[in-house]
Design a protein around this motif. Structure first.
Motif, PDB file in Angstrom:
ATOM      1  N   VAL A 187      -3.181  16.215  -8.385  1.00  0.00           N
ATOM      2  CA  VAL A 187      -2.903  17.502  -7.737  1.00  0.00           C
ATOM      3  C   VAL A 187      -3.376  18.646  -8.627  1.00  0.00           C
ATOM      4  O   VAL A 187      -4.013  19.592  -8.155  1.00  0.00           O
ATOM      5  CB  VAL A 187      -1.407  17.644  -7.403  1.00  0.00           C
ATOM      6  N   ALA A 188      -3.100  18.554  -9.931  1.00  0.00           N
ATOM      7  CA  ALA A 188      -3.518  19.603 -10.872  1.00  0.00           C
ATOM      8  C   ALA A 188      -5.037  19.741 -10.883  1.00  0.00           C
ATOM      9  O   ALA A 188      -5.569  20.849 -10.829  1.00  0.00           O
ATOM     10  CB  ALA A 188      -3.004  19.289 -12.271  1.00  0.00           C
ATOM     11  N   ARG A 189      -5.738  18.620 -10.921  1.00  0.00           N
ATOM     12  CA  ARG A 189      -7.204  18.653 -10.936  1.00  0.00           C
ATOM     13  C   ARG A 189      -7.731  19.271  -9.635  1.00  0.00           C
ATOM     14  O   ARG A 189      -8.634  20.099  -9.647  1.00  0.00           O
ATOM     15  CB  ARG A 189      -7.753  17.242 -11.132  1.00  0.00           C
ATOM     16  N   SER A 190      -7.141  18.891  -8.513  1.00  0.00           N
ATOM     17  CA  SER A 190      -7.579  19.423  -7.225  1.00  0.00           C
ATOM     18  C   SER A 190      -7.326  20.921  -7.098  1.00  0.00           C
ATOM     19  O   SER A 190      -8.138  21.651  -6.543  1.00  0.00           O
ATOM     20  CB  SER A 190      -6.858  18.670  -6.099  1.00  0.00           C
ATOM     21  N   ALA A 191      -6.192  21.383  -7.639  1.00  0.00           N
ATOM     22  CA  ALA A 191      -5.823  22.805  -7.542  1.00  0.00           C
ATOM     23  C   ALA A 191      -6.465  23.645  -8.647  1.00  0.00           C
ATOM     24  O   ALA A 191      -6.443  24.875  -8.571  1.00  0.00           O
ATOM     25  CB  ALA A 191      -4.308  22.948  -7.615  1.00  0.00           C
ATOM     26  N   GLY A 192      -6.991  22.988  -9.682  1.00  0.00           N
ATOM     27  CA  GLY A 192      -7.587  23.720 -10.795  1.00  0.00           C
ATOM     28  C   GLY A 192      -6.562  24.363 -11.710  1.00  0.00           C
ATOM     29  O   GLY A 192      -6.799  25.437 -12.266  1.00  0.00           O
TER      30      GLY A 192
ATOM     31  N   MET B 229      -1.118  23.168  -1.198  1.00  0.00           N
ATOM     32  CA  MET B 229      -2.263  22.767  -0.375  1.00  0.00           C
ATOM     33  C   MET B 229      -3.017  21.616  -1.033  1.00  0.00           C
ATOM     34  O   MET B 229      -3.400  20.654  -0.362  1.00  0.00           O
ATOM     35  CB  MET B 229      -3.200  23.949  -0.156  1.00  0.00           C
ATOM     36  N   ALA B 230      -3.219  21.690  -2.333  1.00  0.00           N
ATOM     37  CA  ALA B 230      -3.917  20.619  -3.051  1.00  0.00           C
ATOM     38  C   ALA B 230      -3.125  19.315  -2.951  1.00  0.00           C
ATOM     39  O   ALA B 230      -3.705  18.247  -2.742  1.00  0.00           O
ATOM     40  CB  ALA B 230      -4.131  21.006  -4.513  1.00  0.00           C
ATOM     41  N   GLY B 231      -1.820  19.403  -3.100  1.00  0.00           N
ATOM     42  CA  GLY B 231      -0.975  18.210  -2.979  1.00  0.00           C
ATOM     43  C   GLY B 231      -1.072  17.593  -1.596  1.00  0.00           C
ATOM     44  O   GLY B 231      -1.149  16.369  -1.452  1.00  0.00           O
ATOM     45  N   THR B 232      -1.104  18.430  -0.591  1.00  0.00           N
ATOM     46  CA  THR B 232      -1.240  17.941   0.780  1.00  0.00           C
ATOM     47  C   THR B 232      -2.588  17.253   0.965  1.00  0.00           C
ATOM     48  O   THR B 232      -2.671  16.159   1.523  1.00  0.00           O
ATOM     49  CB  THR B 232      -1.093  19.103   1.779  1.00  0.00           C
ATOM     50  N   LEU B 233      -3.647  17.884   0.484  1.00  0.00           N
ATOM     51  CA  LEU B 233      -4.982  17.297   0.632  1.00  0.00           C
ATOM     52  C   LEU B 233      -5.126  15.993  -0.130  1.00  0.00           C
ATOM     53  O   LEU B 233      -5.701  15.033   0.372  1.00  0.00           O
ATOM     54  CB  LEU B 233      -6.053  18.297   0.187  1.00  0.00           C
ATOM     55  N   VAL B 234      -4.591  15.953  -1.352  1.00  0.00           N
ATOM     56  CA  VAL B 234      -4.692  14.738  -2.164  1.00  0.00           C
ATOM     57  C   VAL B 234      -3.954  13.585  -1.479  1.00  0.00           C
ATOM     58  O   VAL B 234      -4.389  12.444  -1.538  1.00  0.00           O
ATOM     59  CB  VAL B 234      -4.136  14.991  -3.587  1.00  0.00           C
TER      60      VAL B 234
ATOM     61  N   MET C 285       0.847  -1.182   0.000  1.00  0.00           N
ATOM     62  CA  MET C 285       0.000   0.000   0.000  1.00  0.00           C
ATOM     63  C   MET C 285       0.887   1.237   0.000  1.00  0.00           C
ATOM     64  O   MET C 285       1.863   1.316   0.714  1.00  0.00           O
ATOM     65  CB  MET C 285      -0.902  -0.001   1.236  1.00  0.00           C
ATOM     66  N   ALA C 286       0.530   2.201  -0.779  1.00  0.00           N
ATOM     67  CA  ALA C 286       1.294   3.440  -0.890  1.00  0.00           C
ATOM     68  C   ALA C 286       1.137   4.285   0.365  1.00  0.00           C
ATOM     69  O   ALA C 286       0.122   4.232   1.038  1.00  0.00           O
ATOM     70  CB  ALA C 286       0.813   4.232  -2.102  1.00  0.00           C
ATOM     71  N   ALA C 287       2.165   5.066   0.649  1.00  0.00           N
ATOM     72  CA  ALA C 287       2.102   5.954   1.804  1.00  0.00           C
ATOM     73  C   ALA C 287       1.077   7.055   1.606  1.00  0.00           C
ATOM     74  O   ALA C 287       0.483   7.542   2.544  1.00  0.00           O
ATOM     75  CB  ALA C 287       3.476   6.561   2.067  1.00  0.00           C
ATOM     76  N   SER C 288       0.886   7.448   0.383  1.00  0.00           N
ATOM     77  CA  SER C 288      -0.148   8.422   0.073  1.00  0.00           C
ATOM     78  C   SER C 288      -0.840   7.959  -1.187  1.00  0.00           C
ATOM     79  O   SER C 288      -0.266   7.260  -1.991  1.00  0.00           O
ATOM     80  CB  SER C 288       0.455   9.806  -0.141  1.00  0.00           C
ATOM     81  N   GLY C 289      -2.076   8.324  -1.333  1.00  0.00           N
ATOM     82  CA  GLY C 289      -2.732   7.877  -2.540  1.00  0.00           C
ATOM     83  C   GLY C 289      -4.204   8.180  -2.583  1.00  0.00           C
ATOM     84  O   GLY C 289      -4.750   8.825  -1.707  1.00  0.00           O
ATOM     85  N   ILE C 290      -4.808   7.662  -3.604  1.00  0.00           N
ATOM     86  CA  ILE C 290      -6.212   7.862  -3.872  1.00  0.00           C
ATOM     87  C   ILE C 290      -6.885   6.500  -3.813  1.00  0.00           C
ATOM     88  O   ILE C 290      -6.361   5.526  -4.336  1.00  0.00           O
ATOM     89  CB  ILE C 290      -6.412   8.467  -5.280  1.00  0.00           C
ATOM     90  N   GLU C 291      -8.046   6.441  -3.206  1.00  0.00           N
ATOM     91  CA  GLU C 291      -8.802   5.198  -3.161  1.00  0.00           C
ATOM     92  C   GLU C 291      -9.319   4.917  -4.564  1.00  0.00           C
ATOM     93  O   GLU C 291      -9.934   5.750  -5.199  1.00  0.00           O
ATOM     94  CB  GLU C 291      -9.973   5.351  -2.184  1.00  0.00           C
TER      95      GLU C 291
END
Length: 83
Positions: A20-25, A51-56, A1-7
């Motif tokens: 990240v680009a999609r989240s930040a627009g 901020m978007a990278g952190t949230l993602v 399992m990745a340390a960070s990721g998307i379900e």
């Protein structure tokens, strides 16, 4: 399992520059420039990308933690009631 990721279904994958680009627009190129600290990126845009990278990266981990903690507590409570 990745340390960070998307379900993604039942699998987790690492967050990508596209996520990240999609989240930040912004575009993927803008994300790249912001993360590489290029001078042509506005400070507010860079802050939005970071901020978007952190949230993602963090939000999926928080969801797993919260649901996992709830499941853990529920199991402990069920065991206490049985015994």
């Amino acid at each position: 399992m990745a340390a960070s990721g998307i379900e993604s279904g039942t699998e987790r994958r690492r967050a990508t520059i596209h996520d990240v680009a999609r989240s930040a627009g912004v575009s993927r190129q803008t994300v790249s420039r912001a993360l590489n600290d290029k001078a042509e990126i506005d400070g507010a845009t860079k802050q939005r990308v970071v901020m978007a990278g952190t949230l993602v990266a963090v939000v999926p981990l928080l969801v797993v933690f919260l649901f996992g903690a709830r499941h853990f507590v529920r199991n402990i409570a069920a065991g206490a009631l049985k015994g």
